[in-house]
Motif scaffolding. Sequence first.
Motif, PDB file in Angstrom:
ATOM      1  N   VAL A 195       0.840  -1.201   0.000  1.00 51.46           N
ATOM      2  CA  VAL A 195       0.000   0.000   0.000  1.00 51.46           C
ATOM      3  C   VAL A 195       0.875   1.252   0.000  1.00 51.46           C
ATOM      4  O   VAL A 195       2.056   1.202   0.341  1.00 51.46           O
ATOM      5  N   ASP A 196       0.282   2.339  -0.378  1.00 49.28           N
ATOM      6  CA  ASP A 196       0.942   3.622  -0.357  1.00 49.28           C
ATOM      7  C   ASP A 196       1.068   4.093   1.094  1.00 49.28           C
ATOM      8  O   ASP A 196       0.121   3.889   1.858  1.00 49.28           O
ATOM      9  N   PRO A 197       2.149   4.702   1.576  1.00 51.39           N
ATOM     10  CA  PRO A 197       3.360   5.012   0.835  1.00 51.39           C
ATOM     11  C   PRO A 197       4.411   3.897   0.835  1.00 51.39           C
ATOM     12  O   PRO A 197       5.420   4.022   0.158  1.00 51.39           O
ATOM     13  N   GLY A 198       4.162   2.795   1.588  1.00 51.45           N
ATOM     14  CA  GLY A 198       5.167   1.736   1.680  1.00 51.45           C
ATOM     15  C   GLY A 198       5.668   1.258   0.322  1.00 51.45           C
ATOM     16  O   GLY A 198       6.865   1.020   0.141  1.00 51.45           O
ATOM     17  N   CYS A 199       4.729   1.148  -0.638  1.00 55.01           N
ATOM     18  CA  CYS A 199       5.102   0.595  -1.948  1.00 55.01           C
ATOM     19  C   CYS A 199       6.147   1.453  -2.662  1.00 55.01           C
ATOM     20  O   CYS A 199       6.833   0.988  -3.557  1.00 55.01           O
ATOM     21  N   ARG A 200       6.255   2.707  -2.249  1.00 55.46           N
ATOM     22  CA  ARG A 200       7.236   3.583  -2.912  1.00 55.46           C
ATOM     23  C   ARG A 200       8.660   3.307  -2.439  1.00 55.46           C
ATOM     24  O   ARG A 200       9.615   3.816  -3.019  1.00 55.46           O
ATOM     25  N   LEU A 410     -13.966   1.603  -0.621  1.00 51.60           N
ATOM     26  CA  LEU A 410     -12.838   1.547  -1.554  1.00 51.60           C
ATOM     27  C   LEU A 410     -12.220   2.938  -1.574  1.00 51.60           C
ATOM     28  O   LEU A 410     -12.902   3.916  -1.881  1.00 51.60           O
ATOM     29  N   LEU A 411     -10.958   3.022  -1.182  1.00 55.21           N
ATOM     30  CA  LEU A 411     -10.265   4.307  -1.201  1.00 55.21           C
ATOM     31  C   LEU A 411      -9.371   4.335  -2.435  1.00 55.21           C
ATOM     32  O   LEU A 411      -8.420   3.559  -2.554  1.00 55.21           O
ATOM     33  N   LYS A 412      -9.715   5.260  -3.361  1.00 54.70           N
ATOM     34  CA  LYS A 412      -9.005   5.307  -4.644  1.00 54.70           C
ATOM     35  C   LYS A 412      -7.608   5.881  -4.482  1.00 54.70           C
ATOM     36  O   LYS A 412      -7.370   6.683  -3.590  1.00 54.70           O
ATOM     37  N   GLY A 413      -6.729   5.479  -5.359  1.00 55.08           N
ATOM     38  CA  GLY A 413      -5.383   6.041  -5.329  1.00 55.08           C
ATOM     39  C   GLY A 413      -4.434   5.223  -6.158  1.00 55.08           C
ATOM     40  O   GLY A 413      -4.849   4.324  -6.913  1.00 55.08           O
ATOM     41  N   TYR A 414      -3.152   5.534  -6.014  1.00 54.45           N
ATOM     42  CA  TYR A 414      -2.107   4.790  -6.733  1.00 54.45           C
ATOM     43  C   TYR A 414      -2.236   3.303  -6.407  1.00 54.45           C
ATOM     44  O   TYR A 414      -2.182   2.453  -7.290  1.00 54.45           O
ATOM     45  N   ARG A 424     -11.918  -7.858   6.304  1.00 55.54           N
ATOM     46  CA  ARG A 424     -11.160  -8.228   5.102  1.00 55.54           C
ATOM     47  C   ARG A 424     -10.637  -6.971   4.422  1.00 55.54           C
ATOM     48  O   ARG A 424     -11.323  -5.940   4.403  1.00 55.54           O
ATOM     49  N   MET A 425      -9.467  -7.060   3.841  1.00 56.48           N
ATOM     50  CA  MET A 425      -8.926  -5.936   3.081  1.00 56.48           C
ATOM     51  C   MET A 425      -8.244  -6.449   1.828  1.00 56.48           C
ATOM     52  O   MET A 425      -7.640  -7.527   1.833  1.00 56.48           O
ATOM     53  N   THR A 426      -8.337  -5.658   0.775  1.00 54.52           N
ATOM     54  CA  THR A 426      -7.675  -6.005  -0.483  1.00 54.52           C
ATOM     55  C   THR A 426      -6.925  -4.785  -0.992  1.00 54.52           C
ATOM     56  O   THR A 426      -7.415  -3.657  -0.861  1.00 54.52           O
ATOM     57  N   VAL A 427      -5.762  -5.025  -1.563  1.00 58.76           N
ATOM     58  CA  VAL A 427      -5.040  -3.932  -2.210  1.00 58.76           C
ATOM     59  C   VAL A 427      -4.977  -4.241  -3.701  1.00 58.76           C
ATOM     60  O   VAL A 427      -4.805  -5.393  -4.097  1.00 58.76           O
ATOM     61  N   ASN A 428      -5.153  -3.213  -4.500  1.00 57.00           N
ATOM     62  CA  ASN A 428      -5.104  -3.396  -5.948  1.00 57.00           C
ATOM     63  C   ASN A 428      -3.812  -2.816  -6.503  1.00 57.00           C
ATOM     64  O   ASN A 428      -3.420  -1.715  -6.144  1.00 57.00           O
ATOM     65  N   MET A 429      -3.171  -3.582  -7.367  1.00 57.16           N
ATOM     66  CA  MET A 429      -1.886  -3.125  -7.916  1.00 57.16           C
ATOM     67  C   MET A 429      -1.953  -2.744  -9.385  1.00 57.16           C
ATOM     68  O   MET A 429      -0.961  -2.320  -9.952  1.00 57.16           O
ATOM     69  N   THR A 430      -3.102  -2.910 -10.032  1.00 52.20           N
ATOM     70  CA  THR A 430      -3.169  -2.502 -11.435  1.00 52.20           C
ATOM     71  C   THR A 430      -3.408  -0.991 -11.500  1.00 52.20           C
ATOM     72  O   THR A 430      -3.842  -0.384 -10.527  1.00 52.20           O
ATOM     73  N   GLY A 431      -3.155  -0.417 -12.649  1.00 52.38           N
ATOM     74  CA  GLY A 431      -3.396   1.015 -12.801  1.00 52.38           C
ATOM     75  C   GLY A 431      -2.254   1.662 -13.538  1.00 52.38           C
ATOM     76  O   GLY A 431      -1.224   1.027 -13.796  1.00 52.38           O
ATOM     77  N   SER A 432      -2.439   2.920 -13.868  1.00 57.87           N
ATOM     78  CA  SER A 432      -1.444   3.606 -14.669  1.00 57.87           C
ATOM     79  C   SER A 432      -1.720   5.107 -14.571  1.00 57.87           C
ATOM     80  O   SER A 432      -2.876   5.518 -14.399  1.00 57.87           O
TER      81      SER A 432
END
Length: 536
Positions: A195-200, A410-414, A424-432
Amino acid sequence: MKVVIPSEMSRMEKRTIQEGFLSEDLLMERAGLAVARGVLALSPFPSSVVAMVGKGNNGADAVVALRHLALKSIKTAAILLYPEGEHSKALSLALKRLSVAQGGRPDGILHFSPQTSIHKLRHASVIIDGILGTGFKGEPANEVLVAIETMNALHVPVLSVDIPTGLDGETGRGEKAVQANRTVTFAFPKWGLLVDPGCRYTGDLVVSDIGLYPSLSFPAPSRQLILPEDMATLLPKRPPSLHKGQAGHLLVWGGSDGKWGAPMLSGLGGQRAGAGLLTLLFPHTGPKTSFFPEQMIRSLPESFSEGLSAIFDNIDVVAMGPGLSPGSEELQISRYVLDEFSGPVVADAGIFDLYRNFPMSLVRSNGAPLILTPHPGEFARYLNLPVSTVLEHSTELLLEWSEKLSAIILLKGYRTIIAAPDGRMTVNMTGSPNMATAGSGDVLTGVISGLLAQGTSPYEAVILSAYLHGLAGAELAKSRSIGILARELADSVGLVLSAAATEMDQSVPHDPWGDILLTRPARPILPTTGGPYEKI
Ligand SMILES: NC(=O)C1=CN([C@@H]2O[C@H](COP(=O)(O)OP(=O)(O)OC[C@H]3O[C@@H](n4cnc5c(N)ncnc54)[C@H](O)[C@@H]3O)[C@@H](O)[C@H]2O)[C@@H](O)CC1
Ligand SMILES: Nc1ncnc2c1ncn2[C@@H]1O[C@H](COP(=O)(O)OP(=O)(O)O)[C@@H](O)[C@H]1O
Ligand SMILES: [K+]
């Protein structure tokens, strides 16, 4: 794919050792080997590899990796942040073994000081970050901060063991963390890495199997990441005899002067996701035709207090809020939808402004499914918090509010994240980044609603939509990395959904022990050819 938090990880380790008859030593050996392989992937012929070593088992993994490299005649050095007396047992043992493998070289194991260590660090081909792993809590201590700053100031590739030092594996928070080029994490990705910001901070993320017994740990998955193979079970089933009446009737209510396009784009998203019928509900002052001829329009009567039930008869799903501007009539209509309409409701955009002074009132008294899709700005206004707080505490806020409101949020973002009231929680990694264009969120609202209209269950509809929406943007980015229109994004959703539905069966066989590389690919790919991950 399962995603874990540090407490789950240490429980799994303990139970694997106690009930699975494995030893810490054996697990560490596999972890260290995976790190050594990761080093060689970053730098195939390193002139020297230096590890920054904390006092716990994260440091021990790094030292095991150094030993494997030393045994391949690679020059290695361990730089210790803490005196021997503070080391974990595993670390002490790993250091003794390393020393033998290094042939007892006196400069193979050293103590850290910013002045004297800088030369060794600067000339390393790779620095291994083994300072803190999943045992990290709170803020990094001073000596750790100095080490983080020293490493980040150099232009040497860094490989983090398990998690970049300074990142919180449960939330992804970390103001001062190691900026890694690659992170080799063990068994399962940690939530904070995705998740953001960790993924950075993680760089490329490699998930390495180290032989833990996951079955000894979790009754049910609570956090996850969507992978292409998950789609097969999530896609709505469409029998050959399907007619539009069976594909669901979606009603989108929203719009205001200057913002009639938003609900139209949500409608388009719903139709591209397969909804059979689409009605836009506008105030009587609104447009009488849509920009898209496939969309029906219904106007609210001038005085609507009694006329609302007829409008929502035969509607399967209501999406409300796109383009809506708040007012007392809007409050009345939204109350009707929340309390009287029995199908799923997706609330977005204007709804958050409508309820910002009394957020708890967004609860549906009839208990039917409610889905909220704010971006961080909307969520911040709705909860009367600064946006920075929403961004820093997104995981905790989503868990708290989805439970309070009995809603999926659903919290939108990078890295869009999704939480359900049961935790339950899900993180989405698709996007551009081409998706950073007006209306792309409206399209997402529509896609979720369109899948719901076809009978997909709420949580599944939301996570699948986030995945498809991001994939649609990434697919478009192949030919247009900038300047897309939201309506093109909706079209692309239809294409990726169709491709997924027709190609889903041909799954890729893969090596069950292969490392998994989780990246956001430059060219995201349809399910048969990969997705946001690949086996390496
Ligand atoms: N969980 C598992 O199944 C496995 C874990 N392994 C490794 O073990 C690691 C976890 O090891 P540990 O539990 O020893 O934890 P760490 O190595 O992350 O370090 C814990 C130590 O750091 C200190 N510490 C915590 N917060 C701090 C802060 N803010 N500032 C300074 N010091 C701080 C703690 O007091 C403790 O002494 C994992 O990240 C992984 O690298 C592997 O060895 C293999 C298996
Ligand atoms: N750089 C990016 N990477 C991934 N997804 C993105 C990026 N930029 C935008 N998006 C996605 O685009 C959508 C934007 O939504 P939103 O801000 O609500 O737009 P609008 O209000 O204009 O409809 C979200 O789903 C978000 O996740
Ligand atoms: K680390």
